[in-house]
Write a protein that holds these residues in place. Sequence first.
Motif, PDB file in Angstrom:
ATOM      1  N   GLN A   1       4.664   0.622   6.700  1.00  0.00           N
ATOM      2  CA  GLN A   1       5.089   2.370   5.418  1.00  0.00           C
ATOM      3  C   GLN A   1       5.804   2.311   5.090  1.00  0.00           C
ATOM      4  OE1 GLN A   1       1.467   2.263   4.271  1.00  0.00           O
ATOM      5  NE2 GLN A   1       0.314   0.846   5.236  1.00  0.00           N
ATOM      6  N   VAL A   2       6.610   1.464   4.591  1.00  0.00           N
ATOM      7  CA  VAL A   2       7.785   1.849   3.281  1.00  0.00           C
ATOM      8  C   VAL A   2       7.899   2.608   2.039  1.00  0.00           C
ATOM      9  CG1 VAL A   2      10.770   1.139   3.571  1.00  0.00           C
ATOM     10  CG2 VAL A   2       8.962   0.491   5.504  1.00  0.00           C
ATOM     11  N   ARG A   3       7.658   3.710   1.906  1.00  0.00           N
ATOM     12  CA  ARG A   3       7.418   3.856   0.574  1.00  0.00           C
ATOM     13  C   ARG A   3       8.631   4.359  -0.024  1.00  0.00           C
ATOM     14  NH1 ARG A   3       3.312   5.871  -2.672  1.00  0.00           N
ATOM     15  NH2 ARG A   3       3.826   7.299  -3.747  1.00  0.00           N
ATOM     16  N   LEU A   4       9.160   3.442  -0.994  1.00  0.00           N
ATOM     17  CA  LEU A   4      10.131   3.750  -2.180  1.00  0.00           C
ATOM     18  C   LEU A   4       9.765   4.391  -3.249  1.00  0.00           C
ATOM     19  CD1 LEU A   4      11.244  -0.052  -1.245  1.00  0.00           C
ATOM     20  CD2 LEU A   4      12.505   1.866  -0.004  1.00  0.00           C
ATOM     21  N   VAL A   5       8.754   5.029  -3.246  1.00  0.00           N
ATOM     22  CA  VAL A   5       9.200   5.595  -4.466  1.00  0.00           C
ATOM     23  C   VAL A   5       9.547   6.812  -5.022  1.00  0.00           C
ATOM     24  CG1 VAL A   5       7.079   6.681  -6.320  1.00  0.00           C
ATOM     25  CG2 VAL A   5       7.114   3.909  -5.310  1.00  0.00           C
ATOM     26  N   GLY A   6      10.285   7.197  -5.778  1.00  0.00           N
ATOM     27  CA  GLY A   6      10.825   8.127  -5.932  1.00  0.00           C
ATOM     28  C   GLY A   6      12.374   8.919  -5.002  1.00  0.00           C
TER      29      GLY A   6
ATOM     30  N   CYS B   1       0.780  -1.293  -0.252  1.00  0.00           N
ATOM     31  CA  CYS B   1      -0.307   0.073  -0.381  1.00  0.00           C
ATOM     32  C   CYS B   1       0.762   1.553   0.310  1.00  0.00           C
ATOM     33  CB  CYS B   1      -0.519  -0.099   1.133  1.00  0.00           C
ATOM     34  SG  CYS B   1      -2.089  -1.628   1.076  1.00  0.00           S
ATOM     35  N   ALA B   2       1.953   1.343   0.991  1.00  0.00           N
ATOM     36  CA  ALA B   2       3.361   2.671   0.428  1.00  0.00           C
ATOM     37  C   ALA B   2       3.584   2.723  -0.163  1.00  0.00           C
ATOM     38  CB  ALA B   2       4.244   2.070   1.598  1.00  0.00           C
ATOM     39  N   ASN B   3       3.426   1.958  -1.598  1.00  0.00           N
ATOM     40  CA  ASN B   3       4.084   2.339  -3.109  1.00  0.00           C
ATOM     41  C   ASN B   3       2.856   2.474  -4.177  1.00  0.00           C
ATOM     42  OD1 ASN B   3       7.142   2.252  -2.414  1.00  0.00           O
ATOM     43  ND2 ASN B   3       6.364   0.546  -1.419  1.00  0.00           N
ATOM     44  N   THR B   4       1.598   2.473  -3.327  1.00  0.00           N
ATOM     45  CA  THR B   4       0.623   2.760  -5.057  1.00  0.00           C
ATOM     46  C   THR B   4      -0.463   3.981  -4.029  1.00  0.00           C
ATOM     47  OG1 THR B   4      -1.084   1.692  -2.708  1.00  0.00           O
ATOM     48  CG2 THR B   4       0.210  -0.181  -4.519  1.00  0.00           C
TER      49      THR B   4
ATOM     50  N   ALA C   1      -2.222   4.781  -2.804  1.00  0.00           N
ATOM     51  CA  ALA C   1      -3.095   4.787  -1.735  1.00  0.00           C
ATOM     52  C   ALA C   1      -2.255   5.010  -0.280  1.00  0.00           C
ATOM     53  CB  ALA C   1      -3.506   3.224  -1.304  1.00  0.00           C
ATOM     54  N   PHE C   2      -1.247   4.974  -0.866  1.00  0.00           N
ATOM     55  CA  PHE C   2      -0.453   5.675   0.552  1.00  0.00           C
ATOM     56  C   PHE C   2      -0.547   7.235   1.471  1.00  0.00           C
ATOM     57  CE2 PHE C   2       3.141   8.557   1.793  1.00  0.00           C
ATOM     58  CZ  PHE C   2       3.867   7.274   3.100  1.00  0.00           C
ATOM     59  N   TYR C   3      -0.957   8.040   0.654  1.00  0.00           N
ATOM     60  CA  TYR C   3      -1.574   9.430   1.312  1.00  0.00           C
ATOM     61  C   TYR C   3      -2.482   9.047   1.525  1.00  0.00           C
ATOM     62  CZ  TYR C   3       1.950  10.818  -2.418  1.00  0.00           C
ATOM     63  OH  TYR C   3       2.203  10.533  -3.116  1.00  0.00           O
ATOM     64  N   ALA C   4      -3.308   8.292   1.084  1.00  0.00           N
ATOM     65  CA  ALA C   4      -5.100   8.072   1.577  1.00  0.00           C
ATOM     66  C   ALA C   4      -5.058   7.344   4.003  1.00  0.00           C
ATOM     67  CB  ALA C   4      -5.548   7.564   0.605  1.00  0.00           C
ATOM     68  N   ILE C   5      -3.556   6.754   3.184  1.00  0.00           N
ATOM     69  CA  ILE C   5      -3.520   5.883   4.565  1.00  0.00           C
ATOM     70  C   ILE C   5      -3.299   6.621   5.729  1.00  0.00           C
ATOM     71  CG2 ILE C   5      -2.395   3.950   5.310  1.00  0.00           C
ATOM     72  CD1 ILE C   5      -3.068   2.906   3.024  1.00  0.00           C
ATOM     73  N   HIS C   6      -2.064   7.487   5.013  1.00  0.00           N
ATOM     74  CA  HIS C   6      -1.539   8.364   5.667  1.00  0.00           C
ATOM     75  C   HIS C   6      -1.730   8.941   6.691  1.00  0.00           C
ATOM     76  CE1 HIS C   6       1.739  12.152   6.622  1.00  0.00           C
ATOM     77  NE2 HIS C   6       1.875  11.401   7.029  1.00  0.00           N
ATOM     78  N   ASP C   7      -3.582   9.988   5.769  1.00  0.00           N
ATOM     79  CA  ASP C   7      -3.675  11.134   6.223  1.00  0.00           C
ATOM     80  C   ASP C   7      -4.465  10.321   7.529  1.00  0.00           C
ATOM     81  OD1 ASP C   7      -2.934  12.615   4.843  1.00  0.00           O
ATOM     82  OD2 ASP C   7      -4.164  12.571   3.187  1.00  0.00           O
ATOM     83  N   TRP C   8      -4.884   9.629   6.906  1.00  0.00           N
ATOM     84  CA  TRP C   8      -6.337   8.089   8.236  1.00  0.00           C
ATOM     85  C   TRP C   8      -4.837   7.841   9.346  1.00  0.00           C
ATOM     86  CZ3 TRP C   8      -4.784   3.105   9.438  1.00  0.00           C
ATOM     87  CH2 TRP C   8      -5.431   1.767  10.407  1.00  0.00           C
ATOM     88  N   ALA C   9      -4.342   7.337   9.239  1.00  0.00           N
ATOM     89  CA  ALA C   9      -3.268   7.490  10.475  1.00  0.00           C
ATOM     90  C   ALA C   9      -2.550   8.742  11.287  1.00  0.00           C
ATOM     91  CB  ALA C   9      -1.708   6.867   9.995  1.00  0.00           C
ATOM     92  N   MET C  10      -3.063   9.682  10.442  1.00  0.00           N
ATOM     93  CA  MET C  10      -2.915  11.792  11.200  1.00  0.00           C
ATOM     94  C   MET C  10      -4.418  12.244  12.359  1.00  0.00           C
ATOM     95  SD  MET C  10       0.620  11.668  10.908  1.00  0.00           S
ATOM     96  CE  MET C  10       0.602  10.317  11.174  1.00  0.00           C
ATOM     97  N   GLN C  11      -4.860  11.587  11.793  1.00  0.00           N
ATOM     98  CA  GLN C  11      -6.213  11.643  12.610  1.00  0.00           C
ATOM     99  C   GLN C  11      -6.620  11.942  13.608  1.00  0.00           C
ATOM    100  OE1 GLN C  11      -9.461  12.814  10.717  1.00  0.00           O
ATOM    101  NE2 GLN C  11      -7.585  12.587   8.732  1.00  0.00           N
ATOM    102  N   PRO C  12      -6.787  12.403  14.174  1.00  0.00           N
ATOM    103  CA  PRO C  12      -7.097  12.536  15.824  1.00  0.00           C
ATOM    104  C   PRO C  12      -8.054  11.587  16.687  1.00  0.00           C
ATOM    105  CG  PRO C  12      -8.130  14.798  15.076  1.00  0.00           C
ATOM    106  CD  PRO C  12      -7.480  13.430  13.860  1.00  0.00           C
ATOM    107  N   VAL C  13      -7.471  11.087  17.925  1.00  0.00           N
ATOM    108  CA  VAL C  13      -8.532  10.340  18.447  1.00  0.00           C
ATOM    109  C   VAL C  13      -8.800  10.535  19.572  1.00  0.00           C
ATOM    110  CG1 VAL C  13      -8.904   7.892  19.660  1.00  0.00           C
ATOM    111  CG2 VAL C  13      -7.553   7.639  17.503  1.00  0.00           C
TER     112      VAL C  13
END
Length: 463
Positions: A348-353, A61-64, A66-78
Amino acid sequence: MAGRDSLQAKAGLVEDGGSRSIISEHQRRRLERRSMLENVTSNGTISACVMILAAAAAVVCANTDAFYAIHDWAMQPVAIVVGGWEFSLTFELFVNDFLMAVFFLLVGIELKYEMTVGELRRPRQAMLPMLAAVGGVVMPATIYAVVNRGGAVYGWAIPMATDIAFALGVLSLVGSRVPPAIKVFFSTLAIADDLLAIAAIALFYGHAPHLGWLAGAAVVTALLALLNRRRHFRLAPYLALGLVLWFFLYQSGVHATLAGVILAFTIPARSDIHAGSLVEWLGSKLPELDDRFDDEAHILGQHDFTHAVRGVERVVHRVTPPLQRLEHYISTPVNFVILPLFAFVNAQVRLVGVDLGALVVDPVALGTYFGMLLGKPAGIFGVTFLLVRFGLAELPTGVQWKHILGVGILGGIGFTMSILISGLAFTEIPAELLAAKTAILAGSVSAALIGLGYMQVACKKCA
């Protein structure tokens, strides 16, 4: 009133030809399904595979996109709001700081179990694997520090941890050919390794402590110890104080996951009942139950009987020590929810770029990878060899040197603790965090594959 023979036959205590069961056929099948589910959820290999799949899914997921949506989700406050007071964490911090405290609670329970009735209660037998664990911590940390001298040396503790669930899951794939003593040796080593990793987090990877909150945490810890000393056996007060302890530690700057370990060591490991007298007591209760049971009346109308049964239920429920009850409650959620969720959020190891050539030669990546793959076996095997060579210890019965080397290789599987420490070490340095996580994943996979292949060969003659 029905006679005792009638009641005992219904309970399945005596045979009457057909010997009727105490439960219905439908209920029996449901209990069998529950037993099958418990066998699955208690299987270390299956739980390790679930965590591996979660980590693999995270990398994909980190290299598609979907990474940005997952990252935004992980940064959402609880957030928790009580009146005008609000306390919030991002979802990532909620997983890493709160849910992982539950994981540390399970680790603490395992440590206390081993210190109470396991190998760690026999200092002479536990000395060899525990000191081998020290070698397996010092050597990887040394390799990392040497490779990163003058650089990002602060991550020295990243390659020192062994993921006990993952490693034992891989070892179980070898099957029954593994000598039982090896499993005991490796389990003791991994538990001691966890203890050292916890100490490293507490001493080196917290923030400057806030003394007021730290004093509050000390008071809560004293209250937990007082509950234990007063032989309070209900779990609810411990868990409530554990939540308060977690909050105080989080606010103090000390890593809040340590609350789980402290809580585990204060929960009673004894039974509230004198187990040696239980069978005799239950036998004395049977005539009372028999006298109050009416074979012809509906169970809802048998108040005297159900009241007596409730008394027996309360006593039997208290036979299991609170520590063991809590382990039963949390082990499945930890292994099948918390750890896979932690793996997904943190792998979430993103290797793109990314310049892969620079990443491969990054000192953090090199120190982490070779610390895990070379430092672990060198430290574990080396310390074990020296202790045996100088007559300070003996190899367990049935264990050979080739097995110790295999344990050392598998000890290089460091996932959960290593990723947690890398996040603490490089919170503000994304490039180094990426290098560390990439090396952790590569090192763990390498150690798992090499260790599995080696142990298949080393244990071939043990079958």
